[in-house]
Scaffold this motif. Sequence first.
Motif, PDB file in Angstrom:
ATOM      1  N   GLY A  34     101.085 -96.708 -54.779  1.00 48.11           N
ATOM      2  CA  GLY A  34     101.373 -95.619 -55.717  1.00 48.11           C
ATOM      3  C   GLY A  34     101.218 -94.296 -54.998  1.00 48.11           C
ATOM      4  N   ASN A  43      98.499 -87.764 -50.049  1.00 50.85           N
ATOM      5  CA  ASN A  43      97.265 -88.407 -49.577  1.00 50.85           C
ATOM      6  C   ASN A  43      97.528 -89.444 -48.494  1.00 50.85           C
ATOM      7  OD1 ASN A  43      95.229 -87.036 -51.120  1.00 50.85           O
ATOM      8  ND2 ASN A  43      96.086 -88.014 -52.936  1.00 50.85           N
ATOM      9  N   ASP A  70     105.631 -96.943 -53.554  1.00 50.14           N
ATOM     10  CA  ASP A  70     105.634 -96.347 -54.891  1.00 50.14           C
ATOM     11  C   ASP A  70     106.819 -96.920 -55.653  1.00 50.14           C
ATOM     12  OD1 ASP A  70     104.165 -93.648 -56.159  1.00 50.14           O
ATOM     13  OD2 ASP A  70     106.105 -94.153 -57.075  1.00 50.14           O
ATOM     14  N   ALA A  85     103.288-102.040 -57.460  1.00 52.22           N
ATOM     15  CA  ALA A  85     101.934-102.514 -57.129  1.00 52.22           C
ATOM     16  C   ALA A  85     101.714-103.958 -57.557  1.00 52.22           C
ATOM     17  CB  ALA A  85     100.916-101.611 -57.832  1.00 52.22           C
ATOM     18  N   PHE A 125      95.397 -93.742 -55.004  1.00 50.68           N
ATOM     19  CA  PHE A 125      94.928 -92.417 -55.451  1.00 50.68           C
ATOM     20  C   PHE A 125      95.521 -92.134 -56.833  1.00 50.68           C
ATOM     21  CE2 PHE A 125      94.872 -92.212 -50.836  1.00 50.68           C
ATOM     22  CZ  PHE A 125      93.792 -91.417 -50.507  1.00 50.68           C
TER      23      PHE A 125
HETATM   24  C1  SAM Z   1      99.302 -89.565 -60.622  1.00 52.07           C
HETATM   25  S1  SAM Z   1     100.562 -90.071 -59.509  1.00 52.07           S
HETATM   26  C2  SAM Z   1      99.626 -90.115 -58.007  1.00 52.07           C
HETATM   27  C3  SAM Z   1     100.479 -90.012 -56.775  1.00 52.07           C
HETATM   28  C4  SAM Z   1      99.733 -89.970 -55.441  1.00 52.07           C
HETATM   29  N1  SAM Z   1      98.945 -91.162 -55.217  1.00 52.07           N
HETATM   30  C5  SAM Z   1      98.881 -88.728 -55.304  1.00 52.07           C
HETATM   31  O1  SAM Z   1      97.655 -88.862 -55.230  1.00 52.07           O
HETATM   32  O2  SAM Z   1      99.434 -87.619 -55.240  1.00 52.07           O
HETATM   33  C6  SAM Z   1     100.740 -91.813 -59.926  1.00 52.07           C
HETATM   34  C7  SAM Z   1     101.738 -92.540 -59.027  1.00 52.07           C
HETATM   35  O3  SAM Z   1     101.733 -93.937 -59.332  1.00 52.07           O
HETATM   36  C8  SAM Z   1     103.063 -94.414 -59.206  1.00 52.07           C
HETATM   37  N2  SAM Z   1     103.193 -95.690 -59.925  1.00 52.07           N
HETATM   38  C9  SAM Z   1     103.156 -95.918 -61.265  1.00 52.07           C
HETATM   39  N3  SAM Z   1     103.320 -97.235 -61.511  1.00 52.07           N
HETATM   40  C10 SAM Z   1     103.452 -97.856 -60.315  1.00 52.07           C
HETATM   41  C11 SAM Z   1     103.628 -99.213 -59.908  1.00 52.07           C
HETATM   42  N4  SAM Z   1     103.701-100.210 -60.795  1.00 52.07           N
HETATM   43  N5  SAM Z   1     103.713 -99.479 -58.593  1.00 52.07           N
HETATM   44  C12 SAM Z   1     103.650 -98.487 -57.669  1.00 52.07           C
HETATM   45  N6  SAM Z   1     103.492 -97.188 -57.994  1.00 52.07           N
HETATM   46  C13 SAM Z   1     103.373 -96.877 -59.300  1.00 52.07           C
HETATM   47  C14 SAM Z   1     103.893 -93.280 -59.784  1.00 52.07           C
HETATM   48  O4  SAM Z   1     105.255 -93.349 -59.443  1.00 52.07           O
HETATM   49  C15 SAM Z   1     103.175 -92.077 -59.186  1.00 52.07           C
HETATM   50  O5  SAM Z   1     103.684 -91.748 -57.930  1.00 52.07           O
END
Ligand code: SAM
Length: 263
Positions: free
Chosen positions: A53, A59, A74, A101, A117
């Motif tokens: 993600g 990060n 992601d 994920a 994160f």
């Molecule tokens: C709050 S953002 C955080 C992004 C990054 N980790 C940061 O710290 O800036 C949440 C992230 O989780 C990703 N996300 C949501 N569901 C997901 C999944 N099932 N698998 C992978 N990524 C996912 C979203 O696309 C988004 O980029």
Amino acid sequence: MDHHQVGEYWNDNAEAWTRLSRAGYDIYRDHINTPAFFDLLPDVRGLTGLDIGCGEGHNTRLLARRGARVHGVDISDIFIRHARDHEASEPLGIEYQVASAVDLPCPREHFDFATGFMSFMDVPETGRMVAEAFRVLKPGGFLQFSISHPCFSTPHRRNMRDRSGRTYAIEVGEYFRELGGECEEWIFHSAPAQLRAGLPKFKTPRFTRTVSSWMNLLIDAGFTIERLHEPRPSDEVVRACPSLQDAQVVAYFLHVRVRKPGG
Ligand SMILES: C[S@@+](CC[C@H](N)C(=O)[O-])C[C@H]1O[C@@H](n2cnc3c(N)ncnc32)[C@H](O)[C@@H]1O
């Protein structure tokens, strides 16, 4: 709501999120969460890691700058495009891939560590996601992730402010009601009003779990809980960025490090 549907919401958020966070308006991330996460992180120099993600890669790049070989995944192709564009202009050797994920395109026992994160609370199939992280880690490898704190990011939450606008308490409720994707609309409030007005609000589906539910999922997957942390801003940080004061009243975030036995 399943992870594919959640991914569509995040893809719709990705352009505005990337623009605002790169401009420095994700202040809870930049001033509280990320510094605390890296304080807790073991030495990753020379290790191979997976950032789950990863968003636009902010990060993930910090992990690479700490000397790790990093792979970022992601579910949003727009976030991954921004992450790859950044990698092309300032290479750090990071590989990015669109993937969920809950279905990681990685061999078993491949990574020394994995991170998440502020992404794990966005995945409805929490058990499958934790099992996937366990599968791709080498024995002895660790998983470290941050989430909104389950005790204080409840379905009902209200900031109680005094006359000066200072938060003195957070009213919470419905802790045991697990949200199943109810959408919240919001935007980084520290961005100037004019900039916010020209951008769509984020729509983020919310999933909540109790602390015991999170911990038991990790234990059931086979992990050993190694470290917990509840970061808060120092007085100095609040003096520099007064709107973070509310994060001194209760813990907004929970950081967890778990380890796969063996190795
Ligand atoms: C709050 S953002 C955080 C992004 C990054 N980790 C940061 O710290 O800036 C949440 C992230 O989780 C990703 N996300 C949501 N569901 C997901 C999944 N099932 N698998 C992978 N990524 C996912 C979203 O696309 C988004 O980029």
